[in-house]
Design a protein around this motif. Structure first.
Motif, PDB file in Angstrom:
ATOM      1  N   TRP A 218      24.974  32.814  37.151  1.00  0.00           N
ATOM      2  CA  TRP A 218      26.271  33.275  38.025  1.00  0.00           C
ATOM      3  C   TRP A 218      27.553  33.141  37.299  1.00  0.00           C
ATOM      4  CZ3 TRP A 218      25.199  35.411  42.789  1.00  0.00           C
ATOM      5  CH2 TRP A 218      26.471  35.770  43.711  1.00  0.00           C
ATOM      6  N   PRO A 219      28.163  34.501  37.083  1.00  0.00           N
ATOM      7  CA  PRO A 219      29.413  34.657  36.392  1.00  0.00           C
ATOM      8  C   PRO A 219      30.402  33.768  36.984  1.00  0.00           C
ATOM      9  CG  PRO A 219      28.433  36.714  36.747  1.00  0.00           C
ATOM     10  CD  PRO A 219      27.772  35.847  37.507  1.00  0.00           C
ATOM     11  N   GLY A 220      31.257  33.049  36.255  1.00  0.00           N
ATOM     12  CA  GLY A 220      32.380  32.461  36.755  1.00  0.00           C
ATOM     13  C   GLY A 220      32.308  30.842  37.359  1.00  0.00           C
ATOM     14  N   LEU A 221      30.992  30.546  37.477  1.00  0.00           N
ATOM     15  CA  LEU A 221      30.713  29.204  38.005  1.00  0.00           C
ATOM     16  C   LEU A 221      31.261  28.073  37.140  1.00  0.00           C
ATOM     17  CD1 LEU A 221      27.645  28.740  39.849  1.00  0.00           C
ATOM     18  CD2 LEU A 221      29.707  29.493  40.741  1.00  0.00           C
ATOM     19  N   GLU A 222      31.137  28.204  35.439  1.00  0.00           N
ATOM     20  CA  GLU A 222      31.429  27.232  34.602  1.00  0.00           C
ATOM     21  C   GLU A 222      33.018  27.147  34.699  1.00  0.00           C
ATOM     22  OE1 GLU A 222      30.475  27.587  30.608  1.00  0.00           O
ATOM     23  OE2 GLU A 222      28.370  26.971  31.159  1.00  0.00           O
ATOM     24  N   ASP A 223      33.781  28.327  35.054  1.00  0.00           N
ATOM     25  CA  ASP A 223      35.400  27.928  35.208  1.00  0.00           C
ATOM     26  C   ASP A 223      35.573  27.065  36.369  1.00  0.00           C
ATOM     27  OD1 ASP A 223      35.343  29.653  32.915  1.00  0.00           O
ATOM     28  OD2 ASP A 223      35.837  31.432  34.293  1.00  0.00           O
TER      29      ASP A 223
END
Length: 453
Positions: A218-223
């Motif tokens: 899922w894009p952006g979760l690490e941020d």
């Protein structure tokens, strides 16, 4: 208060199992409140200040010590006012959940989509592996016959972001499935002002936890996880710590291989179609592995799991057509459910009920686009969910956009009897009929399958 709700009833069951006397009330008597009464939870119909102060459930109980209420309940409500006047503690439901999460080893499932299914799968996998979990789930889990389970092992809980107080909680292991823009933009207690505020809430929950297991796909979760003390990931991505690969889908589900940092843990299967359910099952296997459970036993339990209530729930058949009910109500969930339906190899016929005027106003183009992949869409009116109508917002926004984009099989049918007649006359054994939405569209699936109620 609101003990007949799916979350409050689970609290009632957990607290009673821990030795507390639990009573509750709700506006109407339902099958769920009847079950609670059979289990020893005193339930009163309707709301009254006397429920709080006069021992309305019998003189042997006396007045209550603590009143648990959702943040959605107006502060002027007579029961809340009576409690404050009598010096009785009013405890928000999220504060109660926070206490349970802090009481011992705990797993909190957060994210915009998939929380109920993922929480159920974690509890089922842990149970299969012999870890004896307790569980708090926003749906009925067939393996437990309930929305709650009491055990001696880790506490597994669905943590709902619609209550903004969730952001101040934390747990031992936060499972972060995804982050989108649901429950955003309204002035209700269950809405965030902006998506940025909501996502900052996710980040606070993660930072307040000992570790996070996040979906690498899922894009952006690490941020949103930069404040985590320890980070692990799961997904199909090459660099995921827990990775699902060699996916082998069929009409009933998907088999796949699970590896942890390059080392194969074993083979697994999820008996629910859709890539999203592979990820949900992978999260469950990862959590069970983190807590020392045996992989093969956890995988066997998941292979037998058929899903919680209203999450790809097989209801029955009509003229050989498979009838499924699903809670999908925003665009991402709808698209995932349609993809899962196509995996069965059948003609996909969807009965869709848009949910809430505000949500429809915010997302009707995306809902229309998500439904384009269905072979046929029968569209009901918007389920208001106590919201006032918004001028110009109507279900036909969805059908008109779909028709303009070339879909020949979308029909606005506000008359439910007509929906039932149409499907009874045309259903074939090569069809799958999916009733979809967060309102009462589920009743149609039972009617089509010939069930009472």
């Amino acid at each position: 208060m609101g003990v007949g709700g799916i979350g409050m009833s689970a609290f009632a069951r957990l607290l009673r199992a821990r030795g507390h006397f639990v009573s509750g009330c709700d506006e109407a008597e339902t099958e769920l409140t009847a079950q609670l009464q059979q289990e020893g939870v005193a339930v009163a119909s309707g709301h009254s200040a006397e429920h709080v102060t006069l021992g309305a459930f019998g003189p042997q109980f006396g007045p209550v010590d603590v009143l648990v209420a959702s943040e959605a309940v107006p502060k002027t409500h007579p029961e809340l006012a009576a409690a404050r006047s009598a010096g009785i503690e009013v405890r928000p439901r999220m504060a109660l959940l926070g206490e349970l999460l802090r009481a011992g080893p705990s797993v909190g499932v957060i994210g915009t989509h998939g929380k109920t299914t993922t929480t159920s799968m974690i509890a089922v996998a842990m149970q299969g592996a012999g870890l004896d979990p307790s569980a708090f789930v926003g749906g009925l889990v067939p393996e437990f016959g309930s929305n709650a389970r009491v055990g001696e092992g880790p506490f597994v809980a669905e943590v709902d972001e619609s209550d903004r107080a969730f952001a101040e909680l934390g747990c031992e292991t936060a499972v972060f499935t995804n982050a989108e823009d649901d429950h955003v933009g309204g002035d209700q207690a269950t809405y965030w002002n902006t998506v940025e505020e909501q996502h900052a809430g996710f980040a606070r929950f993660v930072a307040g936890s000992d570790r996070v297991l996040l979906c690498a796909d899922w894009p952006g979760l690490e941020d949103l996880c930069v404040g985590a003390r320890e980070r692990l990931s799961y997904g199909q991505a090459q660099d995921a710590d827990y990775r699902a690969h060699d996916l082998r889908p069929d009409a009933e589900g998907t088999a796949f291989t699970v590896a942890f940092r390059g080392e194969v843990l074993g083979e697994a299967r999820v008996s629910l179609p859709g890539i999203h359910n592979v990820l949900n099952a992978l999260a469950a296997l990862a959590v069970t592995h983190l807590y020392g459970g045996e992989f093969a036993r956890a995988a066997a339990a998941l292979a037998a799991f058929r899903g919680p209530g209203r999450r790809w729930q097989r209801v029955g058949e009509l003229n050989g057509a498979l009838i499924v009910d699903d809670y999908a109500h925003n665009a991402t969930k709808v698209a995932a459910a349609v993809q899962a339906a196509h995996q069965t190899g059948r003609r996909v016929r969807v009965v869709f009920q848009p949910h809430r005027y505000l949500r429809t106003q915010q997302s009707w183009p995306r809902l229309a686009d998500a439904l384009m992949a269905a072979d046929e869409v029968l569209l009901l009116d918007i389920a208001a969910a106590s919201e006032p109508p918004i001028e110009g917002i109507h279900a036909t926004l969805i059908s008109e956009r779909m028709s303009a984009q070339g879909h020949a099989g979308v029909h606005y049918l506000p008359d439910r009897a007509e929906v039932v007649r149409r499907l009874r006359e045309t259903a074939q054994d090569s069809d799958i009929i999916v009733t979809m939405g967060a309102g009462d569209v589920w009743k149609l699936s039972r009617e089509l399958a010939g069930e009472a109620g």
